[in-house]
Design a protein around this motif. Structure first.
Motif, PDB file in Angstrom:
ATOM      1  N   PRO A 151      56.028 111.310 -38.436  1.00  0.00           N
ATOM      2  CA  PRO A 151      57.340 111.805 -37.984  1.00  0.00           C
ATOM      3  C   PRO A 151      57.497 113.308 -38.079  1.00  0.00           C
ATOM      4  O   PRO A 151      58.114 113.933 -37.210  1.00  0.00           O
ATOM      5  N   VAL A 152      56.922 113.914 -39.121  1.00  0.00           N
ATOM      6  CA  VAL A 152      57.069 115.354 -39.305  1.00  0.00           C
ATOM      7  C   VAL A 152      56.359 116.127 -38.202  1.00  0.00           C
ATOM      8  O   VAL A 152      56.697 117.280 -37.907  1.00  0.00           O
ATOM      9  N   LEU A 153      55.361 115.504 -37.539  1.00  0.00           N
ATOM     10  CA  LEU A 153      54.607 116.181 -36.488  1.00  0.00           C
ATOM     11  C   LEU A 153      55.184 115.971 -35.095  1.00  0.00           C
ATOM     12  O   LEU A 153      54.835 116.696 -34.166  1.00  0.00           O
ATOM     13  N   VAL A 154      56.063 114.970 -34.948  1.00  0.00           N
ATOM     14  CA  VAL A 154      56.590 114.651 -33.625  1.00  0.00           C
ATOM     15  C   VAL A 154      57.401 115.820 -33.068  1.00  0.00           C
ATOM     16  O   VAL A 154      57.205 116.233 -31.915  1.00  0.00           O
ATOM     17  N   GLN A 155      58.299 116.371 -33.871  1.00  0.00           N
ATOM     18  CA  GLN A 155      59.097 117.511 -33.418  1.00  0.00           C
ATOM     19  C   GLN A 155      58.210 118.681 -33.029  1.00  0.00           C
ATOM     20  O   GLN A 155      58.440 119.354 -32.020  1.00  0.00           O
ATOM     21  N   THR A 156      57.164 118.912 -33.835  1.00  0.00           N
ATOM     22  CA  THR A 156      56.251 120.027 -33.558  1.00  0.00           C
ATOM     23  C   THR A 156      55.536 119.831 -32.234  1.00  0.00           C
ATOM     24  O   THR A 156      55.457 120.753 -31.414  1.00  0.00           O
ATOM     25  N   MET A 157      55.025 118.614 -31.997  1.00  0.00           N
ATOM     26  CA  MET A 157      54.297 118.347 -30.766  1.00  0.00           C
ATOM     27  C   MET A 157      55.194 118.506 -29.543  1.00  0.00           C
ATOM     28  O   MET A 157      54.824 119.141 -28.552  1.00  0.00           O
ATOM     29  N   LEU A 158      56.404 117.953 -29.607  1.00  0.00           N
ATOM     30  CA  LEU A 158      57.302 118.044 -28.467  1.00  0.00           C
ATOM     31  C   LEU A 158      57.783 119.479 -28.253  1.00  0.00           C
ATOM     32  O   LEU A 158      57.972 119.922 -27.118  1.00  0.00           O
TER      33      LEU A 158
ATOM     34  N   ILE B  41      63.068 108.602 -28.410  1.00  0.00           N
ATOM     35  CA  ILE B  41      64.130 108.907 -27.460  1.00  0.00           C
ATOM     36  C   ILE B  41      64.877 110.183 -27.826  1.00  0.00           C
ATOM     37  O   ILE B  41      65.071 111.071 -26.990  1.00  0.00           O
ATOM     38  N   HIS B  42      65.303 110.287 -29.056  1.00  0.00           N
ATOM     39  CA  HIS B  42      66.135 111.413 -29.471  1.00  0.00           C
ATOM     40  C   HIS B  42      65.406 112.733 -29.292  1.00  0.00           C
ATOM     41  O   HIS B  42      65.943 113.688 -28.702  1.00  0.00           O
ATOM     42  N   GLU B  43      64.174 112.821 -29.791  1.00  0.00           N
ATOM     43  CA  GLU B  43      63.435 114.080 -29.716  1.00  0.00           C
ATOM     44  C   GLU B  43      63.056 114.416 -28.278  1.00  0.00           C
ATOM     45  O   GLU B  43      63.064 115.587 -27.878  1.00  0.00           O
TER      46      GLU B  43
END
Length: 253
Positions: free
Chosen positions: A188-195, A216-218
């Motif tokens: 989860p901590v990497l999802v924001q970074t990747m997007l 969905i949210h990110e």
């Protein structure tokens, strides 16, 4: 939102995103006798980031494969820069500027990171009509790869393999990027970074992006607009900010 004469328009018919780089018009497609997509239409404006949402099995990956030329279309049309892509084949479509990062990353695990990236550059070897993406650009975007170019790609973590997959697609100097579940398997901590890195790619290169994403949210946070696909049909579309705040959006999945 609607698509009128190659323009993305709002409900009042006014243009909101200029000319459509990608147009999917009434597409029906599937696998043999199994129809997956039914009369699907969507458009991505030149320089837009658009997310395609939907539950597992809704047909999201099927649509991306059809756009990339990896799956035949039974009915309808797919146009890129106003030109029909039907029958052109995946290799020609890639050379023309549509790059697909498939679900599962699609890297070559026994090749080095550098070799994977050079394969992408080979697609754009004879390209003269668009800005070349350099290795330096990819390594600036994904600095974790910089000191590991000689390592086999299969030895990397899931997140780093996704970096290689996206970097390889970027090395083809695309005009348009298709991303199928780029955050799959990431912490989860990497999802924001990747997007966020995907949004940075869009901002730096000015290319259109169509993302299939379960987060969905990110995904909506980095997108301009979104479509919701359910059982092979588009059931909702609109500005990402509007869908993010829609109280019934979660009931569509």
């Amino acid at each position: 939102m609607a698509q009128v004469d190659g323009r993305i328009t709002g409900g009042d018919g006014t243009s909101s995103a200029g000319a459509a780089a990608l147009e999917v018009v009434g597409v029906t497609a599937g696998y043999g006798a199994h129809t997956v997509l039914r009369d699907v239409s969507l458009a991505v404006g030149d320089g837009e980031v658009v997310t395609l949402l939907g539950h597992n099995g809704a047909g999201k990956s099927t649509l991306l494969r059809a756009i990339a030329g990896a799956l035949d279309v039974e009915r309808g049309d797919i146009r890129f820069a106003g030109v029909s892509q039907l029958g052109r084949g995946a290799a020609r479509i890639a050379q023309d500027g549509i790059a697909l990062v498939p679900q599962g990353r699609g890297i070559f695990p026994t090749l080095s990171i550098g070799e994977n990236l050079r394969l992408g550059a080979g697609v754009a070897r004879n390209v003269t009509d668009r800005t070349r993406v350099t290795l330096d650009f990819v390594l600036e975007l994904f600095p974790a790869l910089a000191d590991r170019l000689h390592e086999d790609a299969g030895t990397l973590s899931g997140g780093q393999q996704q970096m290689v997959a996206i970097g390889t697609a970027l090395m083809a100097s695309p005009k348009f990027l298709l991303l199928d579940e780029p955050s799959t398997g990431l912490a989860p901590v990497l999802v924001q970074t990747m997007l966020a890195q995907i949004r940075s790619v869009h901002r730096e290169l000015g290319i259109g992006v169509l993302i299939v994403e379960q987060n969905i949210h990110e995904a909506l946070r980095i997108s301009d607009r979104a479509y919701v696909l359910r059982l092979g049909e588009i059931v909702r579309e609109g500005p990402a900010s509007t869908l993010l705040d829609a109280p019934d959006i979660w009931g569509l999945f």
